[in-house]
Design a protein around this motif. Sequence first.
Motif, PDB file in Angstrom:
ATOM      1  N   THR A 186       0.832  -1.207   0.000  1.00 17.76           N
ATOM      2  CA  THR A 186       0.000   0.000   0.000  1.00 17.76           C
ATOM      3  C   THR A 186       0.866   1.257   0.000  1.00 17.76           C
ATOM      4  N   ASP A 187       1.895   1.262   0.840  1.00 16.51           N
ATOM      5  CA  ASP A 187       2.780   2.426   0.922  1.00 16.51           C
ATOM      6  C   ASP A 187       3.470   2.692  -0.411  1.00 16.51           C
ATOM      7  N   LEU A 188       3.948   1.634  -1.054  1.00 17.86           N
ATOM      8  CA  LEU A 188       4.632   1.796  -2.334  1.00 17.86           C
ATOM      9  C   LEU A 188       3.659   2.207  -3.430  1.00 17.86           C
ATOM     10  N   HIS A 189       2.489   1.596  -3.445  1.00 15.41           N
ATOM     11  CA  HIS A 189       1.513   1.880  -4.490  1.00 15.41           C
ATOM     12  C   HIS A 189       1.014   3.319  -4.408  1.00 15.41           C
ATOM     13  N   GLU A 190       0.833   3.811  -3.199  1.00 20.65           N
ATOM     14  CA  GLU A 190       0.312   5.165  -3.014  1.00 20.65           C
ATOM     15  C   GLU A 190       1.414   6.213  -2.924  1.00 20.65           C
ATOM     16  N   GLY A 191       2.673   5.776  -2.988  1.00 21.04           N
ATOM     17  CA  GLY A 191       3.781   6.723  -2.926  1.00 21.04           C
ATOM     18  C   GLY A 191       3.845   7.469  -1.611  1.00 21.04           C
ATOM     19  N   ARG A 192       3.676   6.753  -0.492  1.00 25.11           N
ATOM     20  CA  ARG A 192       3.701   7.392   0.829  1.00 25.11           C
ATOM     21  C   ARG A 192       5.056   8.060   1.071  1.00 25.11           C
ATOM     22  N   ARG A 193       5.016   9.265   1.611  1.00 21.36           N
ATOM     23  CA  ARG A 193       6.240   9.997   1.943  1.00 21.36           C
ATOM     24  C   ARG A 193       6.092  10.559   3.347  1.00 21.36           C
ATOM     25  N   LYS A 194       6.701   9.904   4.296  1.00 24.41           N
ATOM     26  CA  LYS A 194       6.563  10.306   5.687  1.00 24.41           C
ATOM     27  C   LYS A 194       7.625  11.328   6.074  1.00 24.41           C
ATOM     28  N   THR A 195       7.203  12.343   6.783  1.00 26.30           N
ATOM     29  CA  THR A 195       8.164  13.233   7.429  1.00 26.30           C
ATOM     30  C   THR A 195       8.328  12.862   8.896  1.00 26.30           C
ATOM     31  N   ARG A 212      16.243   7.632  17.105  1.00 28.38           N
ATOM     32  CA  ARG A 212      15.967   6.760  15.971  1.00 28.38           C
ATOM     33  C   ARG A 212      16.141   5.291  16.370  1.00 28.38           C
ATOM     34  N   THR A 213      15.331   4.413  15.784  1.00 28.63           N
ATOM     35  CA  THR A 213      15.382   2.992  16.129  1.00 28.63           C
ATOM     36  C   THR A 213      16.491   2.306  15.326  1.00 28.63           C
ATOM     37  N   TYR A 214      17.722   2.702  15.609  1.00 23.02           N
ATOM     38  CA  TYR A 214      18.869   2.213  14.842  1.00 23.02           C
ATOM     39  C   TYR A 214      19.099   0.708  15.023  1.00 23.02           C
ATOM     40  N   HIS A 215      18.544   0.125  16.082  1.00 24.22           N
ATOM     41  CA  HIS A 215      18.854  -1.266  16.383  1.00 24.22           C
ATOM     42  C   HIS A 215      18.282  -2.249  15.357  1.00 24.22           C
ATOM     43  N   TYR A 216      17.353  -1.821  14.515  1.00 25.27           N
ATOM     44  CA  TYR A 216      16.922  -2.743  13.461  1.00 25.27           C
ATOM     45  C   TYR A 216      16.867  -2.082  12.084  1.00 25.27           C
ATOM     46  N   CYS A 217      17.678  -1.052  11.872  1.00 25.77           N
ATOM     47  CA  CYS A 217      17.701  -0.367  10.577  1.00 25.77           C
ATOM     48  C   CYS A 217      18.076  -1.302   9.429  1.00 25.77           C
ATOM     49  N   THR A 218      19.105  -2.120   9.628  1.00 27.52           N
ATOM     50  CA  THR A 218      19.581  -2.983   8.546  1.00 27.52           C
ATOM     51  C   THR A 218      18.490  -3.943   8.104  1.00 27.52           C
ATOM     52  N   LEU A 219      17.799  -4.546   9.069  1.00 31.48           N
ATOM     53  CA  LEU A 219      16.722  -5.473   8.724  1.00 31.48           C
ATOM     54  C   LEU A 219      15.577  -4.753   8.030  1.00 31.48           C
ATOM     55  N   LEU A 220      15.278  -3.551   8.472  1.00 40.98           N
ATOM     56  CA  LEU A 220      14.166  -2.821   7.867  1.00 40.98           C
ATOM     57  C   LEU A 220      14.501  -2.408   6.438  1.00 40.98           C
ATOM     58  N   ARG A 221      15.745  -2.011   6.204  1.00 41.49           N
ATOM     59  CA  ARG A 221      16.143  -1.687   4.825  1.00 41.49           C
ATOM     60  C   ARG A 221      16.050  -2.926   3.936  1.00 41.49           C
ATOM     61  N   ARG A 222      16.462  -4.061   4.473  1.00 40.53           N
ATOM     62  CA  ARG A 222      16.365  -5.298   3.698  1.00 40.53           C
ATOM     63  C   ARG A 222      14.911  -5.632   3.384  1.00 40.53           C
ATOM     64  N   TRP A 223      14.039  -5.390   4.362  1.00 37.60           N
ATOM     65  CA  TRP A 223      12.614  -5.664   4.175  1.00 37.60           C
ATOM     66  C   TRP A 223      12.017  -4.789   3.073  1.00 37.60           C
ATOM     67  N   VAL A 224      12.385  -3.510   3.062  1.00 38.62           N
ATOM     68  CA  VAL A 224      11.869  -2.615   2.028  1.00 38.62           C
ATOM     69  C   VAL A 224      12.418  -3.003   0.662  1.00 38.62           C
ATOM     70  N   ASP A 225      13.702  -3.319   0.581  1.00 41.32           N
ATOM     71  CA  ASP A 225      14.269  -3.777  -0.691  1.00 41.32           C
ATOM     72  C   ASP A 225      13.527  -5.004  -1.204  1.00 41.32           C
ATOM     73  N   PHE A 226      13.272  -5.924  -0.292  1.00 41.67           N
ATOM     74  CA  PHE A 226      12.528  -7.133  -0.653  1.00 41.67           C
ATOM     75  C   PHE A 226      11.134  -6.766  -1.151  1.00 41.67           C
ATOM     76  N   GLY A 227      10.466  -5.857  -0.440  1.00 45.38           N
ATOM     77  CA  GLY A 227       9.120  -5.455  -0.822  1.00 45.38           C
ATOM     78  C   GLY A 227       9.069  -4.763  -2.165  1.00 45.38           C
ATOM     79  N   VAL A 228      10.091  -3.964  -2.476  1.00 44.26           N
ATOM     80  CA  VAL A 228      10.141  -3.304  -3.782  1.00 44.26           C
ATOM     81  C   VAL A 228      10.157  -4.337  -4.893  1.00 44.26           C
ATOM     82  N   GLY A 229      10.959  -5.379  -4.714  1.00 48.06           N
ATOM     83  CA  GLY A 229      11.004  -6.441  -5.717  1.00 48.06           C
ATOM     84  C   GLY A 229       9.671  -7.147  -5.870  1.00 48.06           C
ATOM     85  N   ILE A 230       9.010  -7.421  -4.749  1.00 48.50           N
ATOM     86  CA  ILE A 230       7.702  -8.078  -4.783  1.00 48.50           C
ATOM     87  C   ILE A 230       6.677  -7.181  -5.470  1.00 48.50           C
ATOM     88  N   TYR A 231       6.677  -5.899  -5.109  1.00 47.67           N
ATOM     89  CA  TYR A 231       5.729  -4.961  -5.717  1.00 47.67           C
ATOM     90  C   TYR A 231       5.928  -4.891  -7.230  1.00 47.67           C
TER      91      TYR A 231
END
Length: 481
Positions: free
Chosen positions: A345-354, A440-459
């Motif tokens: 949903t976030d990718l499809h709608e182009g969500r941009r959070k500040t 900032r929640t730096y303790h899981y940044c790497t995993l979250l970036r990996r998750w978004v990369d994965f989601g981009v491919g799926i989308y």
Amino acid sequence: MSATTERLEHNAANGHVVGSEPAYLLHVPTTALFGLDALGVALLGACRKGAGRSVEELVELLAARFAPERIRSLAGELRRLEVLQPAGSLRPLNPRAAKLDAYPLSTLVLNVNTGCNLSCTYCYKEDLARPAEGRRMDFTTAARSVDLLFKAGRERERIHIVFFGGEPLSNVPLIRDVVAYAEARAEQAERRIEFSLTTNATLLNEELIGWLDAHRFGLSVSMDGPQAIHDRHRRSVGGKGTYAVVARKVGMLLARYRSRPVGARVTLGAGNVEVEAIHAHLRDELGFHEVGYAPVTSAADAGHALSEAELGEVHAAFERLGLAYRDAALAGRNNGFSNMHQLMTDLHEGRRKTVPCGAGIGMLAVDGAGELNLCHRFTGSELPTFGNVATGIDAERLGAFIGRASDREGTHCQSCRIRNLCAGGCYHESYARFGDPHHRTYHYCTLLRRWVDFGVGIYAEIHARNPEFFARHLEPRSAPA
């Protein structure tokens, strides 16, 4: 320096490449996704950081494979997007820190009772297992809350009241009174109002289910999976597992509820990494419409938090379940994996959070004293509140909080490729782990970036092979976790 001689470098903080064949470019400032052909991959590779090239150098380098005008055209487009920038002066594109003086609420969360009839090991609330002793909201406070929502949300097409706890169904009389009051106000004002709640399901009965259905409540049930998994953490006051009663009540609920789909919310605590088994049970066996997962990562030294290794296992399971989501989507179905569906949903709608979420902007939470909390998770905490339903929103304090949250200067978020999808992470997680909601929640940044990369491919794959899936299955998601 002319456009043809300007030396350009790829600024990955503004344009992140995912995959290789096929490859996609996530334009970070807008969350737009572009397919990259062989020219795009070659051009960005030639302009990697530290290897700046002019447009004419790119033409000379790539002319054997691509037409010069195509090279010039694409280089110009990437320059306008600021994915290519002048060598040595790369800068991430970020919005300015927010300066708000108006708070058009769309959602108000009412903490109708701080107590709960369960004693879950990972609960962040303070009055555990004491529904009779929990602090219950009175009708005067609740009615003032509704009045505030109608006033602050007067420009909203739709407003939303969430009943929360503790266990909200331990104060059903108040919920009924609030619904009657709010519906009467909505009819008078010709407004649309919706209700939702998250429940442990133990206090449901046929009559109550019928009433909730008649008023079209959005319902989410807290349940952790099959009996052996659920009973590890979700226990009664006496320490007994609660699966048997919850499963029975869920069966009653799903057999009768017709107004809106019912979802399950799973808390993944220590030792609970069996995501696929949980999903199969809750979605396929019990019949929930969707299942969302919340890993416990906030307290580094808490015995109920996932370890670093366990968090890695959870994300690996998320990716496997994400592949199952993709397969179902290609067949025109939604497999109910809420976390992946939200990312789509976030990718499809182009969500941009500040800022990380709508807390403090479109949503506030009211405690029993009428104090306005940043969100439902902060009720009862020591974080200063932002006004009261009797006196209104403290715009100055809330504005300062949001302004600080949206300022990325000097943080790792300033150049992170997922900064507009994450925006720093959950305020409450940061507060619980670091004592600062702005940390900032730096303790899981790497995993979250990996998750978004994965989601981009799926989308991208779903979009290429079955784009109708998004038109048919994406839906608003507004109730708080």
